[in-house]
Design a protein around this motif. Structure first.
Motif, PDB file in Angstrom:
ATOM      1  N   ILE A   1       0.811  -1.211  -0.056  1.00 17.70           N
ATOM      2  CA  ILE A   1      -0.060  -0.023   0.170  1.00 17.70           C
ATOM      3  C   ILE A   1       0.792   1.162  -0.012  1.00 17.70           C
ATOM      4  CG2 ILE A   1      -1.653   1.259   1.326  1.00 17.70           C
ATOM      5  CD1 ILE A   1      -2.348  -1.575   2.370  1.00 17.70           C
ATOM      6  N   ALA A   2       0.724   2.176  -0.838  1.00 19.05           N
ATOM      7  CA  ALA A   2       1.583   3.572  -0.894  1.00 19.05           C
ATOM      8  C   ALA A   2       0.634   4.711  -0.841  1.00 19.05           C
ATOM      9  CB  ALA A   2       2.262   3.316  -2.298  1.00 19.05           C
ATOM     10  N   PHE A   3       0.996   5.539  -0.339  1.00 17.21           N
ATOM     11  CA  PHE A   3       0.498   6.836  -0.213  1.00 17.21           C
ATOM     12  C   PHE A   3       1.583   8.065   0.089  1.00 17.21           C
ATOM     13  CE2 PHE A   3       0.056   4.830   3.525  1.00 17.21           C
ATOM     14  CZ  PHE A   3       0.245   5.452   4.637  1.00 17.21           C
TER      15      PHE A   3
ATOM     16  N   PRO B   1      -2.165   2.244  -4.844  1.00 20.90           N
ATOM     17  CA  PRO B   1      -2.102   3.735  -4.577  1.00 20.90           C
ATOM     18  C   PRO B   1      -3.332   4.127  -3.706  1.00 20.90           C
ATOM     19  CG  PRO B   1      -2.634   3.529  -6.794  1.00 20.90           C
ATOM     20  CD  PRO B   1      -2.429   1.984  -6.406  1.00 20.90           C
ATOM     21  N   LEU B   2      -3.139   4.786  -2.632  1.00 21.96           N
ATOM     22  CA  LEU B   2      -4.289   5.377  -1.768  1.00 21.96           C
ATOM     23  C   LEU B   2      -3.970   6.839  -1.744  1.00 21.96           C
ATOM     24  CD1 LEU B   2      -4.183   2.889   1.463  1.00 21.96           C
ATOM     25  CD2 LEU B   2      -5.666   2.641  -0.893  1.00 21.96           C
ATOM     26  N   ALA B   3      -5.162   7.560  -1.242  1.00 23.56           N
ATOM     27  CA  ALA B   3      -5.249   9.006  -1.211  1.00 23.56           C
ATOM     28  C   ALA B   3      -6.276   9.580  -0.531  1.00 23.56           C
ATOM     29  CB  ALA B   3      -5.237   9.690  -2.826  1.00 23.56           C
ATOM     30  N   VAL B   4      -6.102  10.435   0.447  1.00 20.28           N
ATOM     31  CA  VAL B   4      -7.229  11.066   0.970  1.00 20.28           C
ATOM     32  C   VAL B   4      -7.167  12.495   0.899  1.00 20.28           C
ATOM     33  CG1 VAL B   4      -5.724  11.393   3.179  1.00 20.28           C
ATOM     34  CG2 VAL B   4      -8.351  11.512   3.292  1.00 20.28           C
ATOM     35  N   ALA B   5      -8.396  13.271   0.764  1.00 18.23           N
ATOM     36  CA  ALA B   5      -8.670  14.638   0.618  1.00 18.23           C
ATOM     37  C   ALA B   5      -9.592  15.045   1.664  1.00 18.23           C
ATOM     38  CB  ALA B   5      -9.179  15.084  -0.544  1.00 18.23           C
TER      39      ALA B   5
ATOM     40  N   GLY C   1      -6.807   3.386  -5.667  1.00  9.73           N
ATOM     41  CA  GLY C   1      -6.553   3.523  -7.092  1.00  9.73           C
ATOM     42  C   GLY C   1      -6.438   1.801  -7.652  1.00  9.73           C
ATOM     43  N   ASP C   2      -6.056   1.755  -8.742  1.00 13.42           N
ATOM     44  CA  ASP C   2      -5.937   0.329  -9.366  1.00 13.42           C
ATOM     45  C   ASP C   2      -4.571   0.090  -8.855  1.00 13.42           C
ATOM     46  OD1 ASP C   2      -8.541   0.418 -10.659  1.00 13.42           O
ATOM     47  OD2 ASP C   2      -7.909   1.221 -12.229  1.00 13.42           O
ATOM     48  N   PRO C   3      -4.286  -1.237  -8.421  1.00 13.90           N
ATOM     49  CA  PRO C   3      -3.243  -1.802  -8.468  1.00 13.90           C
ATOM     50  C   PRO C   3      -2.127  -1.771  -9.648  1.00 13.90           C
ATOM     51  CG  PRO C   3      -4.782  -3.400  -7.869  1.00 13.90           C
ATOM     52  CD  PRO C   3      -5.351  -2.442  -8.697  1.00 13.90           C
ATOM     53  N   VAL C   4      -0.884  -1.252  -9.138  1.00 18.14           N
ATOM     54  CA  VAL C   4       0.338  -1.202 -10.076  1.00 18.14           C
ATOM     55  C   VAL C   4       0.884  -2.448  -9.982  1.00 18.14           C
ATOM     56  CG1 VAL C   4       2.012   0.109 -10.832  1.00 18.14           C
ATOM     57  CG2 VAL C   4       0.036   1.369  -9.970  1.00 18.14           C
ATOM     58  N   HIS C   5       1.256  -3.170 -11.074  1.00 21.99           N
ATOM     59  CA  HIS C   5       2.109  -4.365 -11.281  1.00 21.99           C
ATOM     60  C   HIS C   5       3.410  -3.950 -11.770  1.00 21.99           C
ATOM     61  CE1 HIS C   5      -1.154  -7.198 -10.212  1.00 21.99           C
ATOM     62  NE2 HIS C   5      -1.951  -6.295 -11.113  1.00 21.99           N
ATOM     63  N   ILE C   6       4.665  -4.133 -10.856  1.00 18.69           N
ATOM     64  CA  ILE C   6       5.813  -3.632 -11.129  1.00 18.69           C
ATOM     65  C   ILE C   6       6.483  -4.797 -11.788  1.00 18.69           C
ATOM     66  CG2 ILE C   6       8.038  -2.754 -10.610  1.00 18.69           C
ATOM     67  CD1 ILE C   6       5.722  -0.900 -10.167  1.00 18.69           C
ATOM     68  N   THR C   7       6.653  -4.841 -13.210  1.00 19.65           N
ATOM     69  CA  THR C   7       7.314  -6.091 -13.761  1.00 19.65           C
ATOM     70  C   THR C   7       8.743  -5.746 -14.541  1.00 19.65           C
ATOM     71  OG1 THR C   7       5.957  -5.299 -15.985  1.00 19.65           O
ATOM     72  CG2 THR C   7       4.912  -6.985 -14.139  1.00 19.65           C
ATOM     73  N   GLU C   8       9.054  -4.476 -14.290  1.00 18.34           N
ATOM     74  CA  GLU C   8      10.539  -4.090 -15.008  1.00 18.34           C
ATOM     75  C   GLU C   8      11.634  -4.824 -14.166  1.00 18.34           C
ATOM     76  OE1 GLU C   8       7.386  -0.799 -15.658  1.00 18.34           O
ATOM     77  OE2 GLU C   8       8.138  -2.104 -13.997  1.00 18.34           O
TER      78      GLU C   8
ATOM     79  N   ALA D   1      -3.006  10.329 -10.001  1.00 19.28           N
ATOM     80  CA  ALA D   1      -4.300  10.196 -10.417  1.00 19.28           C
ATOM     81  C   ALA D   1      -5.222   9.793  -9.388  1.00 19.28           C
ATOM     82  CB  ALA D   1      -4.339   8.880 -11.579  1.00 19.28           C
ATOM     83  N   THR D   2      -4.815   8.984  -8.361  1.00 20.01           N
ATOM     84  CA  THR D   2      -5.656   8.629  -7.147  1.00 20.01           C
ATOM     85  C   THR D   2      -5.669   9.935  -6.446  1.00 20.01           C
ATOM     86  OG1 THR D   2      -4.617   6.357  -7.330  1.00 20.01           O
ATOM     87  CG2 THR D   2      -5.519   7.238  -5.097  1.00 20.01           C
ATOM     88  N   ASN D   3      -4.796  10.877  -6.080  1.00 18.01           N
ATOM     89  CA  ASN D   3      -4.770  11.924  -5.442  1.00 18.01           C
ATOM     90  C   ASN D   3      -5.794  13.039  -6.174  1.00 18.01           C
ATOM     91  OD1 ASN D   3      -2.922  12.639  -3.097  1.00 18.01           O
ATOM     92  ND2 ASN D   3      -2.088  10.966  -4.204  1.00 18.01           N
TER      93      ASN D   3
END
Length: 235
Positions: free
Chosen positions: A57-59, A160-164, A191-198, A218-220
Motif C-alpha cells: 500500500i502506498a500513499f 495507491p491510496l489517497a485522502v482529501a 487506485g488500481d493496483p500497479v504491477h511492477i514487472t520491470e 491520478a488517485t490524489n
C-alpha cells in the motif's frame, strides 16, 4: 507484527514514550473519529485486504495522519516502515496502538535490513505492507527506489491510496503535511493496483517510478475532485 532496529533507550525514556504514545493515540483517535468519511473505489481494496491477497500500500507522506482509517482487517495484519529517528520511535509506538506492525529503517539508515524484513513479511499473503514512497524526508511526491524494489522482489502489486479533506490546514513542512479540520468531510480513494514487472536496473526503476508516480497522482486527483477547495496554510 515485527519491529526491528529500535535503538536502546533508558527505562525513564521508555516510560515517557509509553505515556506520550498512549495520550497521542487517544487524542488522534478521538480527533479523526469526528471526520465524515466517504470511501471511493475501495471495494476491491477491501476485498484484497480481507481475502489475504497480499498488497503493498502506498500513499504520500503528507497524508499519514488519517491513513489508519483505511486499514481494514485483523490486528497486525499490516506493517509499515518507520524511520530510526527519535521521532520515529514515538510514531512507531502510536502506530502499533492502532494494531499496525512496524519495521524500522529508511533510505538514510537501516534501509537494507528493513527491506529484508519487509521481504520476509511479504512471504505471508495475509500480511500487507504500507509505505510512503517519498518519506521520511523527501523530496515530496518523488518515489524512491525502496517500494519499487520491494514490489519487484516480492511480486506484489502496489495499491495507491489517497485522502482529501473538505476543510484542512497545510503545514509549512517539507511534505506540506495535511491536518483536517474536526467534523469535516474526508474522501478516501483507492487506485488500481500497479504491477511492477520491470527489471531492477536503472532503466527499469525509472520506468516503474514513472508508472507508480502517475498512479499516485491520478488517485490524489480523484480524491481532490471530490471536494471544494477550502484549505488554508499555517506555519
Amino acid at each position: 507484527m515485527s519491529e526491528t532496529f529500535s535503538r536502546k533507550i533508558s527505562l525513564r525514556e521508555d516510560l515517557s514514550l509509553w505515556i506520550l504514545s498512549l495520550l497521542s493515540y487517544l487524542l488522534i483517535r478521538l480527533y479523526v473519529a469526528t471526520l465524515r468519511k466517504t470511501y471511493i473505489n475501495a471495494e476491491g481494496y477491501r476485498r484484497r485486504y480481507e481475502k489475504d491477497e497480499g498488497m503493498i500500500i502506498a500513499f504520500w507522506h503528507n497524508q499519514l495522519l488519517t491513513m489508519p482509517l483505511f486499514y481494514f482487517g485483523r490486528r497486525f495484519g499490516l506493517s509499515t516502515l518507520i524511520s530510526l529517528s527519535k521521532d520515529g520511535e514515538l510514531t512507531s509506538r502510536i502506530v502499533r496502538r492502532w494494531g499496525i506492525g512496524t519495521v524500522r529503517g529508511s533510505s538514510h539508515r537501516g534501509g537494507i535490513a528493513a527491506l529484508k524484513e519487509m521481504l520476509r513479511l511479504s512471504r505471508d499473503s495475509s500480511h500487507h505492507l504500507a509505505l510512503t514512497p517519498d518519506g521520511p524526508k523527501g523530496p515530496p511526491f518523488v518515489v524512491k527506489d525502496g517500494p519499487l524494489i520491494l514490489a519487484m522482489r516480492s511480486g506484489r502489486p502496489i495499491t495507491p491510496l489517497a485522502v482529501a479533506y473538505q476543510r484542512y490546514a497545510q503545514m509549512k513542512s517539507w511534505d506540506g503535511f495535511l491536518i483536517p479540520f474536526p467534523f469535516t468531510k474526508a474522501y478516501f480513494v483507492s487506485g488500481d493496483p500497479v504491477h511492477i514487472t520491470e527489471e531492477a536496473d536503472p532503466e527499469g526503476l525509472d520506468r516503474a517510478r514513472a508508472r507508480l508516480t502517475a498512479a499516485l497522482h491520478a488517485t490524489n486527483a480523484l480524491a481532490m475532485s471530490m471536494r471544494t477547495p477550502k484549505g488554508i496554510r499555517i506555519s
